[in-house]
Design a protein around this motif. Structure first.
Motif, PDB file in Angstrom:
ATOM      1  N   LEU A 238       1.522  10.101  10.953  1.00 21.50           N
ATOM      2  CA  LEU A 238       0.700  10.347   9.771  1.00 21.50           C
ATOM      3  C   LEU A 238       0.997   9.350   8.655  1.00 21.50           C
ATOM      4  O   LEU A 238       0.079   8.876   7.966  1.00 21.50           O
ATOM      5  N   VAL A 239       2.278   9.017   8.468  1.00 21.38           N
ATOM      6  CA  VAL A 239       2.630   8.100   7.387  1.00 21.38           C
ATOM      7  C   VAL A 239       2.112   6.690   7.701  1.00 21.38           C
ATOM      8  O   VAL A 239       1.712   5.949   6.790  1.00 21.38           O
ATOM      9  N   THR A 244      -1.530   2.896   5.979  1.00 16.51           N
ATOM     10  CA  THR A 244      -2.378   1.757   6.338  1.00 16.51           C
ATOM     11  C   THR A 244      -3.741   1.849   5.645  1.00 16.51           C
ATOM     12  O   THR A 244      -4.294   0.830   5.190  1.00 16.51           O
ATOM     13  N   LEU A 245      -4.280   3.056   5.549  1.00 20.10           N
ATOM     14  CA  LEU A 245      -5.557   3.231   4.848  1.00 20.10           C
ATOM     15  C   LEU A 245      -5.440   2.864   3.369  1.00 20.10           C
ATOM     16  O   LEU A 245      -6.416   2.407   2.757  1.00 20.10           O
ATOM     17  N   MET A 246      -4.233   3.030   2.804  1.00 20.09           N
ATOM     18  CA  MET A 246      -4.048   2.732   1.382  1.00 20.09           C
ATOM     19  C   MET A 246      -4.002   1.230   1.095  1.00 20.09           C
ATOM     20  O   MET A 246      -4.169   0.821  -0.060  1.00 20.09           O
ATOM     21  N   GLN A 277       3.740  -1.920   4.094  1.00 15.45           N
ATOM     22  CA  GLN A 277       2.381  -1.656   3.633  1.00 15.45           C
ATOM     23  C   GLN A 277       2.202  -2.094   2.182  1.00 15.45           C
ATOM     24  O   GLN A 277       1.146  -2.607   1.798  1.00 15.45           O
ATOM     25  N   VAL A 278       3.260  -1.898   1.378  1.00 17.28           N
ATOM     26  CA  VAL A 278       3.221  -2.335  -0.021  1.00 17.28           C
ATOM     27  C   VAL A 278       3.119  -3.858  -0.093  1.00 17.28           C
ATOM     28  O   VAL A 278       2.362  -4.408  -0.908  1.00 17.28           O
ATOM     29  N   VAL A 279       3.872  -4.546   0.759  1.00 17.67           N
ATOM     30  CA  VAL A 279       3.814  -6.009   0.773  1.00 17.67           C
ATOM     31  C   VAL A 279       2.405  -6.474   1.148  1.00 17.67           C
ATOM     32  O   VAL A 279       1.864  -7.415   0.547  1.00 17.67           O
ATOM     33  N   ALA A 280       1.796  -5.824   2.131  1.00  9.88           N
ATOM     34  CA  ALA A 280       0.439  -6.204   2.543  1.00  9.88           C
ATOM     35  C   ALA A 280      -0.555  -5.989   1.403  1.00  9.88           C
ATOM     36  O   ALA A 280      -1.411  -6.843   1.136  1.00  9.88           O
ATOM     37  N   ALA A 281      -0.447  -4.844   0.726  1.00 11.99           N
ATOM     38  CA  ALA A 281      -1.355  -4.573  -0.392  1.00 11.99           C
ATOM     39  C   ALA A 281      -1.093  -5.525  -1.548  1.00 11.99           C
ATOM     40  O   ALA A 281      -2.032  -6.025  -2.187  1.00 11.99           O
ATOM     41  N   ALA A 404      -0.988  15.691   4.912  1.00 12.07           N
ATOM     42  CA  ALA A 404      -0.765  14.266   4.689  1.00 12.07           C
ATOM     43  C   ALA A 404      -1.758  13.709   3.667  1.00 12.07           C
ATOM     44  O   ALA A 404      -1.383  12.926   2.780  1.00 12.07           O
ATOM     45  N   ALA A 405      -3.012  14.110   3.775  1.00 12.40           N
ATOM     46  CA  ALA A 405      -4.014  13.645   2.818  1.00 12.40           C
ATOM     47  C   ALA A 405      -3.697  14.154   1.411  1.00 12.40           C
ATOM     48  O   ALA A 405      -3.789  13.402   0.429  1.00 12.40           O
ATOM     49  N   ALA A 406      -3.306  15.417   1.317  1.00 10.90           N
ATOM     50  CA  ALA A 406      -2.975  15.985   0.004  1.00 10.90           C
ATOM     51  C   ALA A 406      -1.758  15.292  -0.593  1.00 10.90           C
ATOM     52  O   ALA A 406      -1.731  14.982  -1.800  1.00 10.90           O
ATOM     53  N   SER A 407      -0.735  15.028   0.223  1.00 15.13           N
ATOM     54  CA  SER A 407       0.468  14.354  -0.268  1.00 15.13           C
ATOM     55  C   SER A 407       0.140  12.943  -0.747  1.00 15.13           C
ATOM     56  O   SER A 407       0.639  12.494  -1.793  1.00 15.13           O
ATOM     57  N   THR A 408      -0.717  12.249  -0.014  1.00 10.93           N
ATOM     58  CA  THR A 408      -1.117  10.899  -0.424  1.00 10.93           C
ATOM     59  C   THR A 408      -1.835  10.933  -1.774  1.00 10.93           C
ATOM     60  O   THR A 408      -1.572  10.094  -2.649  1.00 10.93           O
ATOM     61  N   LEU A 409      -2.710  11.911  -1.961  1.00 11.50           N
ATOM     62  CA  LEU A 409      -3.431  12.021  -3.230  1.00 11.50           C
ATOM     63  C   LEU A 409      -2.491  12.351  -4.385  1.00 11.50           C
ATOM     64  O   LEU A 409      -2.627  11.807  -5.493  1.00 11.50           O
ATOM     65  N   VAL A 410      -1.522  13.238  -4.129  1.00 14.22           N
ATOM     66  CA  VAL A 410      -0.565  13.602  -5.185  1.00 14.22           C
ATOM     67  C   VAL A 410       0.256  12.392  -5.597  1.00 14.22           C
ATOM     68  O   VAL A 410       0.406  12.079  -6.797  1.00 14.22           O
ATOM     69  N   VAL A 411       0.828  11.704  -4.610  1.00 14.15           N
ATOM     70  CA  VAL A 411       1.668  10.546  -4.911  1.00 14.15           C
ATOM     71  C   VAL A 411       0.861   9.460  -5.614  1.00 14.15           C
ATOM     72  O   VAL A 411       1.309   8.863  -6.624  1.00 14.15           O
TER      73      VAL A 411
END
Length: 423
Positions: A238-239, A244-246, A277-281, A404-411
């Protein structure tokens, strides 16, 4: 031992025959005599004569009393060598395959620099599990790679962190990092409880999404010793998916909101899950955005140490309550308050930040350590990827995806709000 004494004590031919075999055994006899002893003790013919005879002969004569034999002492100077060699032989094939996959992942990044080696390693692991018949002989080594190699990689991860760079973010952004981790974990745990997701799985998802992705998930697993590996694999999958979507979403939204490179980079570092993923973004945002994103993300990585300490303390308390209630064995192993690999991580941070190591020495060490860290974490990610079975997602259902979707939105929401206030 004489023929005359045996005849007088038992008065039977079987005893005389057995005594002759005893004599043969004392002279280096055969296994046939041992078999006769065993059959006679189990109640066969002549057992009475054998009982009298074996009880009367001194301990250590012959092989009629195996319970009295003392085990042969281990070879001098090599205590426990054989178990270690056996464990190495069992794990070597799987570890070798995991390291080879990590090497292939690093090679892939030379062709595609924007792709993370860790993400490639996970993809290779998933493909290997679902498309190839992995031999059972690889499983012990894959388990070693998923835990021990990962912990070594986390220790070396500490060399990436310089406390001075993190302090240079200022108190506002440091507070944002703490808020992202604390609120992200707390909110994910509460949402997961409302969804009815098991405590272990929601803790793994909460820490992975709020701190540093798969490395945090595996680190937490190393503390709580998850009983069901499917929980770990689900959280890792999930992570990887949501992080990756982010990668394209954060730069796009940052541009739409007019945040500029710097603040978009700060938001990316505060909201995206994996360092890679942060480096890619950040690369998509621009030079200033990349530098800001990496520093903020590494500040979140630094939160791994205190979070693991809290998880370990809570785990110890839960075990004590279970023992007091009579539901657990008091002899069970409790996790250390601060796991050893976390101590190593902190030591590496201090070594990098102290300035005591000359730069001429530090630079080549960091270059080698960076390659070794990528190989270790890549091998661990490949091993974790081999635990992903496509059929597993049908079993786990939709609830972990919702969490996972909710956690991504919160963060992401906490990170964006903090950057707008402090950036």
């Amino acid at each position: 031992m004489s023929t005359t004494s045996t005849t007088s004590s038992t008065g039977s031919i079987p005893a005389l025959r057995l005594d002759s075999r005893d004599i043969a055994r004392e002279a280096g006899g055969t296994a046939a005599g041992f078999d006769t002893d065993t059959d006679s003790r189990s109640g066969g013919a002549g057992s009475g004569g054998l009982t009298a005879n074996t009880r009367s002969r001194p301990q250590g004569l012959g092989r009629g009393m195996p319970s009295n034999r003392r085990p042969e002492p281990p070879a001098p100077g090599r205590p426990g060598a054989r178990p270690l060699v056996a464990a190495f032989r069992r794990s070597a094939p799987g570890v070798a395959v995991a390291l080879a996959a990590a090497g292939a992942s690093v090679a892939a990044t030379l062709v595609l620099p924007a792709v993370s080696a860790l993400l490639v390693a996970i993809a290779l692991g998933v493909a290997a599990r679902n498309l190839l018949p992995l031999p059972a002989a690889l499983e012990p080594g894959l388990a070693v790679a998923a835990k021990r190699l990962l912990r070594l990689g986390i220790v070396l991860l500490g060399l990436q962190l310089v406390l001075g760079d993190i302090l240079a973010l200022g108190p506002g952004m440091i507070a944002v990092v703490v808020a992202v981790v604390a609120i992200g974990i707390g909110a994910t745990l509460l949402i997961g409880r409302a969804l009815g997701i098991p405590a272990t799985q929601r803790l793994l998802i909460a820490c992975g999404f709020s701190i540093c992705g798969a490395a945090a998930i595996a680190a937490v697993d190393g503390v709580i010793e998850t009983e069901d590996d499917e929980d770990v694999v689900t959280a890792v999958a999930l992570v990887v998916l949501f992080g990756t979507l982010m990668i394209p979403i954060v730069p796009a939204i940052g541009g739409a909101l007019g945040l500029g490179e710097l603040r978009t980079g700060l938001w990316a570092g505060a909201s995206i899950h994996e360092v890679a993923q942060v480096v890619a973004a950040g690369s998509a945002i621009g030079g200033a955005g990349l530098a800001a994103a990496v520093v903020v993300k590494l500040a979140r990585v630094l939160m791994l140490a205190p979070v693991l300490a809290v998880v370990s303390i809570q785990r110890r308390r839960a075990m004590r309550r279970a023992v007091a209630a009579g539901g657990a064995d008091a002899s069970g192993r409790r996790p250390p308050i601060v796991p050893l690999f976390v101590v190593g991580f902190i030591v590496m941070v201090l070594v990098r930040s102290s300035g005591l190591v000359p730069q001429a020495v530090l630079e080549p060490v960091l270059a080698v350590a960076g390659v070794v860290q990528t190989m270790l974490l890549g091998a661990a990610m490949f091993a974790l990827g081999t635990g992903v079975r496509f059929a597993m997602f049908r079993r786990v259902g939709a609830k972990p995806f919702v969490l996972a979707a909710a956690s991504t939105l919160v963060v992401a929401g906490v990170g964006l709000g903090g950057v707008l206030l402090a950036g």
